[in-house]
Design a protein around this motif. Structure first.
Motif, PDB file in Angstrom:
ATOM      1  N   ARG A  81      -1.047  -8.424   0.606  1.00 32.88           N
ATOM      2  CA  ARG A  81      -2.390  -7.840   0.486  1.00 32.88           C
ATOM      3  C   ARG A  81      -2.773  -7.223   1.832  1.00 32.88           C
ATOM      4  NH1 ARG A  81      -1.328  -8.628  -3.897  1.00 32.88           N
ATOM      5  NH2 ARG A  81      -2.442  -9.672  -5.585  1.00 32.88           N
ATOM      6  N   TYR A  86      -5.160  -2.813   5.210  1.00 37.15           N
ATOM      7  CA  TYR A  86      -5.382  -1.361   5.181  1.00 37.15           C
ATOM      8  C   TYR A  86      -5.006  -0.748   3.833  1.00 37.15           C
ATOM      9  CZ  TYR A  86      -0.499  -1.923   6.547  1.00 37.15           C
ATOM     10  OH  TYR A  86       0.813  -2.325   6.603  1.00 37.15           O
ATOM     11  N   GLY A  95       2.770   0.216  -4.549  1.00 34.13           N
ATOM     12  CA  GLY A  95       3.024  -1.186  -4.840  1.00 34.13           C
ATOM     13  C   GLY A  95       4.362  -1.628  -4.209  1.00 34.13           C
TER      14      GLY A  95
HETATM   15 FE1  SF4 Z   1       1.187  -3.945   1.895  1.00 35.22          FE
HETATM   16 FE2  SF4 Z   1       2.889  -2.222   0.674  1.00 35.22          FE
HETATM   17 FE3  SF4 Z   1       1.734  -4.187  -0.653  1.00 35.22          FE
HETATM   18 FE4  SF4 Z   1       0.214  -2.168   0.161  1.00 35.22          FE
HETATM   19  S1  SF4 Z   1       1.833  -2.031  -1.317  1.00 35.22           S
HETATM   20  S2  SF4 Z   1      -0.290  -4.380   0.220  1.00 35.22           S
HETATM   21  S3  SF4 Z   1       1.251  -1.713   2.115  1.00 35.22           S
HETATM   22  S4  SF4 Z   1       3.153  -4.424   1.069  1.00 35.22           S
END
Ligand code: SF4
Ligand code: SAM
Length: 329
Positions: free
Chosen positions: A24, A27, A69
């Motif tokens: 999570r 950013y 994701g």
């Molecule tokens: Fe982090 Fe990538 Fe998951 Fe976004 S998709 S929360 S950047 S690991």
């Protein structure tokens, strides 16, 4: 070809395989409450492979990047890679991942035909990692990267986002570590793509800040425009080489004029840009039995309408409705 009115040709396809994630990152996602795409809305493995087949055989796509994701959460990932590796012409294939689970899957992905990985890691400090990603998985990421290097998914590129008050001081340490482990480090400026709309231009760590910080410990020599081509990262040679460091300055030094991307979301929407506010539905065409020629026509038309730039530097800029995790970063 996927050409637009500014003469840019999209040859690099980013495919989001899921909007879900096991981290999570602050950013990117809120702690909880994010609405996931419904399962029936997601493209099936067959639909994804059909669209990639169309892209490489009819639309001039030469590179495919799987993302999300977290793409390692997609159960059919290895099979999708394997089927895409059998396409003629065979696209170059890479994966952007947070690295969790890569230790287990790296060898199978290499065997299936994956060429490379980009692994995201923002900090060398486990406690900061836990604050930044809200999960205690630092060692899993390090293990995943090492497994990718051992499996030959190289060069392993490392993506790092610096956040004020958290890891802003870590640029030189991250670069020392990347050089030592033979990873290619790239810093990404934080972009306004978080689900909670918390991005602020003031206070963000800019490419200028990152380079100044790196120069306190390293001698950096610019690689130059030619070496960059359409790649988003500007690269610098570290201490005379052979290692390089990249900075993707989407906010302060946008590279829209050389963009060669087209994007497909996990629910089958074409996006011409990360920051696009409009999408074009391919899933409906697929599911209503449209032939390849019709789907190609819709995709081409969508790309023809690609805007000149992200609009980030325009005071009227509006953040897209979908967050990065649902678009596919
Ligand atoms: Fe982090 Fe990538 Fe998951 Fe976004 S998709 S929360 S950047 S690991
Ligand atoms: N989960 C995978 C990962 O983290 O690598 C793939 C998807 S993630 C959205 C892709 C990349 O986008 C990661 O390197 C991540 O750090 C970056 N990213 C996410 N949100 C961002 C933001 N708001 N600004 C800049 N980069 C961001």
């Amino acid at each position: 070809m996927l050409i637009d009115t500014y003469g840019r040709v999209a040859t690099d396809l980013r495919v989001s395989l899921t909007d879900r994630c096991n981290l999570r990152c602050t950013y990117c996602m809120p702690e909880e409450g994010l609405q996931w795409l419904a399962k029936p809305d997601l493209l099936t493995d067959d639909e994804i492979v059909r669209l990639i087949h169309l892209a490489v055989t009819e639309l001039g796509v030469t590179e495919v990047r799987f993302t999300g994701g977290e793409p390692l959460l997609r159960p059919g990932l290895v099979g999708i890679v394997e089927r895409c590796a059998a396409l003629e012409p065979r696209p170059k294939m890479s994966l952007t991942t947070n690295g969790i689970g890569l230790k287990r899957t790296a060898a199978a992905l290499k065997t299936a035909g994956l060429d490379r990985v980009n692994v995201s890691l923002d900090t060398l400090r486990p406690d900061v990692f836990k604050t930044l990603t809200r999960r205690d998985r630092h060692q899993d990421v390090l293990d995943g990267m090492a497994a990718a290097r051992e499996a030959g998914l190289t060069p392993v590129k490392v993506n790092a986002v610096l956040m004020p008050g958290l890891n802003a001081d870590e640029a030189p340490d991250l670069l020392s570590w990347a050089v030592e482990h033979d990873y290619e480090l790239r810093f990404i400026e934080q972009m306004p793509l978080d689900a909670q709309h918390g991005w602020k231009r003031e206070g963000m760590i800019t490419a200028g800040d990152i380079l100044a910080s790196l120069r306190t410990r390293f001698t950096l020599t610019e690689e130059g425009e030619q070496a960059r081509g359409s790649a988003p990262a500007e690269r610098w040679i570290v201490d005379g080489g052979p290692h390089r460091v990249g900075v993707i300055a989407s906010v302060t030094r946008p590279f829209c004029a050389a963009c060669d991307r087209t994007r497909l979301t996990a629910d089958g929407q074409v996006r011409t840009c990360l920051f696009a506010t409009e999408e074009t539905d391919l899933r409906e065409a697929l599911r209503s039995g449209a032939p390849d020629a019709e789907i190609a026509r819709i995709w081409k038309l969508a790309m023809w309408g690609k805007k000149a730039g992200s609009g980030l530097d325009d005071p009227s800029f509006l953040q897209p409705e979908r967050p990065m995790s649902a678009i596919g970063g």
